[in-house]
Design a protein around this motif. Structure first.
Motif, PDB file in Angstrom:
ATOM      1  N   THR A 116       0.907  -1.286   0.014  1.00  0.00           N
ATOM      2  CA  THR A 116       0.036   0.013  -0.210  1.00  0.00           C
ATOM      3  C   THR A 116       0.824   1.230   0.108  1.00  0.00           C
ATOM      4  O   THR A 116       1.815   1.554   0.670  1.00  0.00           O
ATOM      5  N   VAL A 117       0.504   2.377  -0.550  1.00  0.00           N
ATOM      6  CA  VAL A 117       0.849   3.727  -0.452  1.00  0.00           C
ATOM      7  C   VAL A 117       0.019   4.318   0.503  1.00  0.00           C
ATOM      8  O   VAL A 117      -1.084   4.713   0.158  1.00  0.00           O
ATOM      9  N   LYS A 118       0.714   4.799   1.377  1.00  0.00           N
ATOM     10  CA  LYS A 118      -0.141   5.727   2.485  1.00  0.00           C
ATOM     11  C   LYS A 118       0.611   7.037   2.298  1.00  0.00           C
ATOM     12  O   LYS A 118       1.850   7.302   2.329  1.00  0.00           O
ATOM     13  N   GLY A 119      -0.206   8.125   2.811  1.00  0.00           N
ATOM     14  CA  GLY A 119       0.444   9.467   2.935  1.00  0.00           C
ATOM     15  C   GLY A 119       0.791  10.246   1.736  1.00  0.00           C
ATOM     16  O   GLY A 119       1.169  11.238   1.863  1.00  0.00           O
ATOM     17  N   PHE A 120      -0.013   9.709   0.618  1.00  0.00           N
ATOM     18  CA  PHE A 120       0.186  10.105  -0.723  1.00  0.00           C
ATOM     19  C   PHE A 120      -0.579  11.725  -0.358  1.00  0.00           C
ATOM     20  O   PHE A 120      -1.669  11.889  -0.328  1.00  0.00           O
ATOM     21  N   ARG A 121       0.199  12.845  -1.299  1.00  0.00           N
ATOM     22  CA  ARG A 121      -0.318  14.074  -1.385  1.00  0.00           C
ATOM     23  C   ARG A 121      -0.265  14.726  -2.706  1.00  0.00           C
ATOM     24  O   ARG A 121       0.318  14.107  -3.494  1.00  0.00           O
ATOM     25  N   SER A 122      -1.275  15.744  -2.900  1.00  0.00           N
ATOM     26  CA  SER A 122      -1.101  16.547  -4.122  1.00  0.00           C
ATOM     27  C   SER A 122       0.306  16.850  -4.698  1.00  0.00           C
ATOM     28  O   SER A 122       0.594  16.853  -5.985  1.00  0.00           O
ATOM     29  N   ASN A 123       0.880  17.326  -3.848  1.00  0.00           N
ATOM     30  CA  ASN A 123       2.387  17.741  -4.153  1.00  0.00           C
ATOM     31  C   ASN A 123       3.428  16.574  -4.252  1.00  0.00           C
ATOM     32  O   ASN A 123       4.639  16.897  -4.491  1.00  0.00           O
ATOM     33  N   ASP A 124       3.041  15.389  -4.359  1.00  0.00           N
ATOM     34  CA  ASP A 124       3.599  14.123  -4.594  1.00  0.00           C
ATOM     35  C   ASP A 124       3.400  13.777  -6.087  1.00  0.00           C
ATOM     36  O   ASP A 124       3.989  12.791  -6.548  1.00  0.00           O
ATOM     37  N   LEU A 125       2.990  14.648  -7.000  1.00  0.00           N
ATOM     38  CA  LEU A 125       2.687  14.387  -8.315  1.00  0.00           C
ATOM     39  C   LEU A 125       3.859  13.716  -9.128  1.00  0.00           C
ATOM     40  O   LEU A 125       3.944  12.841  -9.780  1.00  0.00           O
ATOM     41  N   ASP A 126       4.925  14.595  -8.792  1.00  0.00           N
ATOM     42  CA  ASP A 126       6.297  14.251  -9.531  1.00  0.00           C
ATOM     43  C   ASP A 126       6.984  12.675  -9.237  1.00  0.00           C
ATOM     44  O   ASP A 126       7.904  12.244  -9.673  1.00  0.00           O
ATOM     45  N   ALA A 127       6.169  12.477  -8.021  1.00  0.00           N
ATOM     46  CA  ALA A 127       6.878  10.829  -7.539  1.00  0.00           C
ATOM     47  C   ALA A 127       6.090   9.768  -8.096  1.00  0.00           C
ATOM     48  O   ALA A 127       6.499   8.802  -7.649  1.00  0.00           O
ATOM     49  N   ILE A 128       4.948  10.105  -8.677  1.00  0.00           N
ATOM     50  CA  ILE A 128       3.910   8.954  -8.943  1.00  0.00           C
ATOM     51  C   ILE A 128       4.761   7.859  -9.800  1.00  0.00           C
ATOM     52  O   ILE A 128       4.712   6.718  -9.480  1.00  0.00           O
ATOM     53  N   ASP A 129       5.589   8.367 -10.657  1.00  0.00           N
ATOM     54  CA  ASP A 129       6.277   7.397 -11.751  1.00  0.00           C
ATOM     55  C   ASP A 129       7.397   6.682 -10.944  1.00  0.00           C
ATOM     56  O   ASP A 129       7.592   5.490 -11.221  1.00  0.00           O
ATOM     57  N   ALA A 130       8.088   7.352  -9.844  1.00  0.00           N
ATOM     58  CA  ALA A 130       9.049   6.486  -8.920  1.00  0.00           C
ATOM     59  C   ALA A 130       8.560   5.552  -8.140  1.00  0.00           C
ATOM     60  O   ALA A 130       9.011   4.470  -7.777  1.00  0.00           O
ATOM     61  N   ILE A 131       7.287   5.852  -7.657  1.00  0.00           N
ATOM     62  CA  ILE A 131       6.245   4.815  -6.846  1.00  0.00           C
ATOM     63  C   ILE A 131       6.123   3.653  -7.719  1.00  0.00           C
ATOM     64  O   ILE A 131       6.080   2.590  -7.327  1.00  0.00           O
ATOM     65  N   LEU A 132       5.670   3.903  -9.006  1.00  0.00           N
ATOM     66  CA  LEU A 132       5.049   2.689  -9.713  1.00  0.00           C
ATOM     67  C   LEU A 132       6.261   2.084 -10.110  1.00  0.00           C
ATOM     68  O   LEU A 132       6.210   0.719 -10.131  1.00  0.00           O
ATOM     69  N   ASP A 133       7.429   2.612 -10.323  1.00  0.00           N
ATOM     70  CA  ASP A 133       8.764   1.838 -10.768  1.00  0.00           C
ATOM     71  C   ASP A 133       9.150   0.930  -9.460  1.00  0.00           C
ATOM     72  O   ASP A 133       9.572  -0.054  -9.855  1.00  0.00           O
ATOM     73  N   PHE A 134       8.851   1.456  -8.470  1.00  0.00           N
ATOM     74  CA  PHE A 134       9.180   0.738  -7.223  1.00  0.00           C
ATOM     75  C   PHE A 134       8.237  -0.624  -7.098  1.00  0.00           C
ATOM     76  O   PHE A 134       9.067  -1.631  -6.899  1.00  0.00           O
ATOM     77  N   TYR A 135       7.214  -0.472  -7.123  1.00  0.00           N
ATOM     78  CA  TYR A 135       6.256  -1.744  -7.272  1.00  0.00           C
ATOM     79  C   TYR A 135       6.664  -2.675  -8.208  1.00  0.00           C
ATOM     80  O   TYR A 135       6.642  -3.750  -8.348  1.00  0.00           O
TER      81      TYR A 135
END
Length: 268
Positions: free
Chosen positions: A61-80
């Protein structure tokens, strides 16, 4: 007394959920050889949990996600994706805006369900306990019994009992964790777990054996844990459950109020 959820309260509720899950996953990861293949990563505000051997959404699960984390979405997806796993994003209202939801949708995610976070101030609790029910703290040597109730109460196979026992036993001596056993007419029938940090208590898990349901065991476990939170000088108790589930109804019956209903976003 808290009467209406505020922006600060919503953030405190979410932080309590992030904190207990992080501590739980780090404890499991610390088992010799990390047998469950646990990884915990941070991207901006978002904390990402992964388990190689436990494919269920709660462990990925991804917890604590915020609107200002938009630039991190691809890095999060790459991690999984590097771990061959599809994550679940927990989206808390007021903390994520339309642009972030659009970005998730563009990446192939959609809202698949709803989960409720409720809260109560321990001092506002009204207690009551059936004469047939006795609740005490779980003993360290009783984790096989705990795991049996955990698995059978949630519909898991008995094959999982030794794994559930091992993954919870590591929490026993960690600061903030408390396990409770509920006995119905002196027969072990239900369990409940609580985690406390920075004066906020999270009701992290509860289960009842099917043959003992509708006897008031879960309400009694709620009352016992909230009473302990008050003794430990907690100012807030938080619980999580599926929207309008039996757990949700039990929490409202003893006075807990809805803090927010979050959505679970999964990849199609």
């Amino acid at each position: 007394m808290i009467t209406i959820p505020s922006a600060q309260l919503i953030e405190e509720i979410e932080r309590s959920e992030v904190d207990y899950m992080r501590d739980r996953m780090i404890a499991i990861q610390s088992r010799q050889g990390n047998p469950e293949g646990i990884e915990v990563a941070r991207f901006g505000n978002a904390t990402c949990y992964y388990s190689k051997t436990m494919p269920w959404a709660s462990f990925n699960t991804v917890k604590g996600f915020r609107s200002n984390d938009l630039d991190a979405i691809d890095a999060i997806l790459d991690f999984y994706r590097s771990n061959n796993r599809k994550p679940l994003f927990e989206i808390v209202p007021s903390l994520v805006d339309a642009n972030a939801l659009k970005r998730l949708s563009e990446r192939g995610f959609y809202p698949s369900g709803f989960h409720t976070s409720l809260y109560i101030e321990p001092s506002s609790l009204i207690e009551g306990l059936s004469d047939d029910i006795r609740i005490r703290e779980l003993r360290e040597e009783e984790f096989d019994s705990y795991a049996s109730i955990h698995c059978r109460g949630t519909g898991l196979s008995d094959d999982g009992i030794p794994y559930v026992a091992a993954n919870n036993r590591v929490l026993y001596d960690r600061p903030g964790w408390k396990f409770y056993l509920a006995l119905y007419r002196e027969t072990p029938a239900a369990v409940g777990v609580m985690y406390m940090k920075e004066r906020i208590a999270s009701l992290t898990f509860a289960a009842t054996l099917p043959e003992f349901r509708n006897q008031g065991l879960q309400q009694s476990l709620l009352l016992r844990r909230i009473r302990e939170a008050a003794i430990q000088n907690c100012s807030l108790v938080v619980g999580q459950c599926s929207f309008l589930s039996q757990s949700h109804r039990n929490m409202e019956r003893i006075g807990m109020k809805i803090g927010y209903v979050r959505t679970s976003w999964v990849e199609g």
